[in-house]
Design a protein around this motif. Structure first.
Motif, PDB file in Angstrom:
ATOM      1  N   LYS A  44       0.834  -1.203   0.000  1.00  0.00           N
ATOM      2  CA  LYS A  44       0.000   0.000   0.000  1.00  0.00           C
ATOM      3  C   LYS A  44       0.871   1.256   0.000  1.00  0.00           C
ATOM      4  CE  LYS A  44      -3.565   2.384   2.728  1.00  0.00           C
ATOM      5  NZ  LYS A  44      -2.754   3.622   2.932  1.00  0.00           N
ATOM      6  N   THR A  78      -4.152  -6.249  -2.291  1.00  0.00           N
ATOM      7  CA  THR A  78      -3.310  -5.363  -3.098  1.00  0.00           C
ATOM      8  C   THR A  78      -3.974  -5.038  -4.429  1.00  0.00           C
ATOM      9  OG1 THR A  78      -1.269  -6.188  -2.077  1.00  0.00           O
ATOM     10  CG2 THR A  78      -1.077  -5.163  -4.253  1.00  0.00           C
ATOM     11  N   TYR A  81      -6.939  -2.804  -3.908  1.00  0.00           N
ATOM     12  CA  TYR A  81      -6.530  -1.444  -3.557  1.00  0.00           C
ATOM     13  C   TYR A  81      -6.160  -0.653  -4.811  1.00  0.00           C
ATOM     14  CZ  TYR A  81      -4.277   2.410  -1.132  1.00  0.00           C
ATOM     15  OH  TYR A  81      -3.944   3.667  -0.686  1.00  0.00           O
TER      16      TYR A  81
END
Length: 275
Positions: A44, A78, A81
């Motif tokens: 992130k 991931t 995101y």
């Protein structure tokens, strides 16, 4: 995502950078191990710091699969995101799959339906019926292994018959299976001198080029030999960006490393008249 859409993003960002998310639990900053999901926490921060300078992310699945269920959860978080926060980014599953047709169907379902990747790396050794199932998905891509950077590439890829090397035969045969909008090829940056020969065979396809940075490949040589009218390159850098620092400033240093590469890429694109 079509090749034209990918090219538009390349022009907008002045970059053909792909950041490899080879996230090793043993290399990330130690303080992240105190979080509930260290791999995702690291990714992130890296993504937030580098997204302005890159057009693609490439998680290497081995680093997530090695962690079992928790690793798959980190990978899924991931991808989600990136999808939610930076939807213009092209996401590559560096999985190197390829098996008999019904198995490849399941791999394609896993990466394109379940995980929502844009593309997946595929090994060509088993031939057309092991690759085509990945090509049945609209706006999804196969990235076929063609010429790799590792020492063992010489074992098979350069074997010559009738004045044709095996990697050349793979490219000539496989380009019949797809189009410039669903088929890319992996060509290692340390083999940049071969890019001109490869461009003679596939002048318009995109190439995913790993090996710039820690592996010693030259970005300038890759661009000189590989750029085409739509850029046609995604150049990957992993360790040189994501492990630019092991301290609290790891994300900031990753952003600076990505920006440095992006600035060089932008100049190369300008010199080529592409931006």
């Amino acid at each position: 995502m079509t090749s034209q859409e990918l090219f538009e993003n390349i022009k907008k960002k002045g970059s053909f950078l792909c950041v490899g998310l080879d996230t090793d639990i043993n290399k990330i900053p130690r303080f992240l191990l105190e979080t509930t999901d260290p791999l995702f926490a690291f990714n992130k921060e890296i993504i937030d710091a580098t997204h302005k300078y890159t057009v693609a992310y490439k998680p290497n699945l081995a680093f997530y699969e090695s962690m079992g269920v928790s690793g798959w959860n980190s990978l899924e978080k991931t991808v989600n995101y990136i999808r939610y926060n930076y939807p213009d980014i092209f996401i590559i599953a560096d999985a190197k799959r390829g098996d008999i047709g019904n198995t490849s169907n399941m791999y394609a379902k896993a990466f394109f339906d379940t995980m929502d990747f844009d593309s997946v790396t595929v090994a060509p050794y088993m031939g057309e019926d092991s690759v085509k199932p990945f090509m049945t998905y609209v706006d999804k891509w196969v990235i076929l292994l063609a010429l790799t950077s590792n020492k063992g590439a010489a074992d098979f890829q350069y074997v010559t018959e009738n004045n044709e090397k095996l990697f050349e035969k793979v490219i000539r045969k496989s380009k019949q299976w797809g189009t410039e909008d669903n088929l890319m090829y992996v060509v290692g940056a340390t083999k940049s001198e071969k890019l001109k020969e490869i461009r003679d065979i596939i002048p318009d396809h995109f190439l995913l080029v790993p090996g710039v940075g820690a592996q010693g490949g030259s970005l300038k040589e890759v661009a000189q030999n590989g750029l085409n009218k739509k850029c046609g390159l995604l150049v990957n850098s992993s360790r040189g960006i994501i492990y630019a620092s092991a301290e609290n400033d790891f994300a900031e240093k990753a952003g600076l490393a990505a920006r440095e590469i992006q600035q060089e890429m932008n100049k190369l694109l300008v010199d080529k008249g592409l931006v």
